[in-house]
Design a protein around this motif. Structure first.
Motif, PDB file in Angstrom:
ATOM      1  N   PRO A 149       0.824  -1.214   0.000  1.00 42.82           N
ATOM      2  CA  PRO A 149       0.000   0.000   0.000  1.00 42.82           C
ATOM      3  C   PRO A 149       0.859   1.265   0.000  1.00 42.82           C
ATOM      4  O   PRO A 149       1.983   1.265   0.495  1.00 42.82           O
ATOM      5  CB  PRO A 149      -0.800  -0.120   1.304  1.00 42.82           C
ATOM      6  CG  PRO A 149       0.085  -0.932   2.202  1.00 42.82           C
ATOM      7  CD  PRO A 149       0.784  -1.908   1.301  1.00 42.82           C
ATOM      8  N   ASN A 150       0.318   2.328  -0.539  1.00 41.99           N
ATOM      9  CA  ASN A 150       1.002   3.621  -0.518  1.00 41.99           C
ATOM     10  C   ASN A 150       0.733   4.320   0.801  1.00 41.99           C
ATOM     11  O   ASN A 150      -0.353   4.199   1.376  1.00 41.99           O
ATOM     12  CB  ASN A 150       0.507   4.507  -1.656  1.00 41.99           C
ATOM     13  CG  ASN A 150       0.989   4.023  -3.009  1.00 41.99           C
ATOM     14  OD1 ASN A 150       2.125   3.597  -3.149  1.00 41.99           O
ATOM     15  ND2 ASN A 150       0.121   4.096  -4.003  1.00 41.99           N
ATOM     16  N   SER A 151       1.716   5.068   1.263  1.00 46.20           N
ATOM     17  CA  SER A 151       1.511   5.900   2.438  1.00 46.20           C
ATOM     18  C   SER A 151       0.746   7.157   2.052  1.00 46.20           C
ATOM     19  O   SER A 151      -0.078   7.659   2.807  1.00 46.20           O
ATOM     20  CB  SER A 151       2.866   6.283   3.051  1.00 46.20           C
ATOM     21  OG  SER A 151       2.688   7.154   4.144  1.00 46.20           O
ATOM     22  N   ARG A 152       1.041   7.652   0.854  1.00 42.50           N
ATOM     23  CA  ARG A 152       0.323   8.821   0.329  1.00 42.50           C
ATOM     24  C   ARG A 152      -0.547   8.370  -0.838  1.00 42.50           C
ATOM     25  O   ARG A 152      -0.059   7.734  -1.768  1.00 42.50           O
ATOM     26  CB  ARG A 152       1.313   9.886  -0.140  1.00 42.50           C
ATOM     27  CG  ARG A 152       0.639  11.119  -0.731  1.00 42.50           C
ATOM     28  CD  ARG A 152       1.637  12.167  -1.177  1.00 42.50           C
ATOM     29  NE  ARG A 152       2.444  11.748  -2.312  1.00 42.50           N
ATOM     30  CZ  ARG A 152       3.296  12.548  -2.951  1.00 42.50           C
ATOM     31  NH1 ARG A 152       3.464  13.797  -2.537  1.00 42.50           N
ATOM     32  NH2 ARG A 152       4.011  12.095  -3.972  1.00 42.50           N
ATOM     33  N   ILE A 153      -1.833   8.686  -0.766  1.00 45.12           N
ATOM     34  CA  ILE A 153      -2.727   8.342  -1.868  1.00 45.12           C
ATOM     35  C   ILE A 153      -3.310   9.618  -2.452  1.00 45.12           C
ATOM     36  O   ILE A 153      -3.394  10.653  -1.785  1.00 45.12           O
ATOM     37  CB  ILE A 153      -3.858   7.382  -1.418  1.00 45.12           C
ATOM     38  CG1 ILE A 153      -4.674   7.991  -0.275  1.00 45.12           C
ATOM     39  CG2 ILE A 153      -3.307   6.043  -1.025  1.00 45.12           C
ATOM     40  CD1 ILE A 153      -5.838   7.136   0.154  1.00 45.12           C
TER      41      ILE A 153
END
Length: 205
Positions: A149-153
């Motif tokens: 998963p991305n930390s920033r979306i």
């Protein structure tokens, strides 16, 4: 740049790269040095965006190939035997190292050149253009396929979730229909992320 454009269409947050692509395509024949310089800049930019999305620290002073290598190491997971993956990353890093060296030799926009500087020819610019599409497209491909998963979306990359959330949570203010997902994203980003990742987990089950 067919492969890079293909992934940009699926991840709208990378739309900013379209300006790079247009510059590259418009200068292959008219200004090969600038074309090569922007090719290098575009790969560097997408790598920094991906690393920031993943909350992976990098040094702005790192060499170009180091930045690309770190990006691939963080998104290229589970698709090849470890030994093959390491070798592939090493070879890609070698190619981008040469691209960086060529850019340093041209330096049309960032360094400036003496009037008698011999520019690259359009054939070299075309090769660089094609190589950039392969490398940039591959980086975006493994990034999109990665399960981490991305930390920033980015709101614009979550279209299916946004539509589903808006349908389940109708929002009206003063007779005007508003987007509940956009309101949540802007007002409580962490809550948006939590609901979004819950949505993704439910899709897997």
């Amino acid at each position: 740049m067919k492969w890079i454009r293909e992934h940009i269409s699926k991840m709208p947050s990378f739309n900013y790269l379209n300006a790079h692509i247009l510059t590259i395509e418009n200068t292959i024949e008219t200004n090969p040095d600038l074309c090569i310089e922007v090719c290098k800049s575009m790969i560097e930019s997408l790598c920094k965006t991906i690393l920031t999305n993943r909350a992976v620290a990098y040094n702005a002073d790192w060499q170009f190939q180091t930045l690309v290598k770190l990006t691939l190491e963080n998104v290229f997971t589970g698709e090849l035997h470890k030994t093959n993956k390491i070798e592939l990353i090493r070879r890609i890093a070698s190619v981008v190292q040469k691209l960086g060296e060529m850019r340093n030799c041209s330096g049309f926009a960032s360094h400036g050149q003496d009037k008698q500087h011999i520019p690259f020819d359009k054939t070299t610019a075309l090769l660089t253009y094609k190589t950039t599409d392969v490398i940039g497209g591959f980086i975006l491909h493994v990034y999109a396929c990665s399960n981490s998963p991305n930390s920033r979306i980015h709101y614009e990359d979550c279209q299916s979730f946004n539509e589903s959330f808006d349908e389940e949570n109708p929002l009206e203010l003063g007779g005007v229909i508003l987007s509940a997902s956009e309101a949540l994203y802007k007002q409580d980003y962490e809550a948006y992320k939590e609901v979004y990742y819950s949505y993704l987990n439910n899709l897997k089950n």
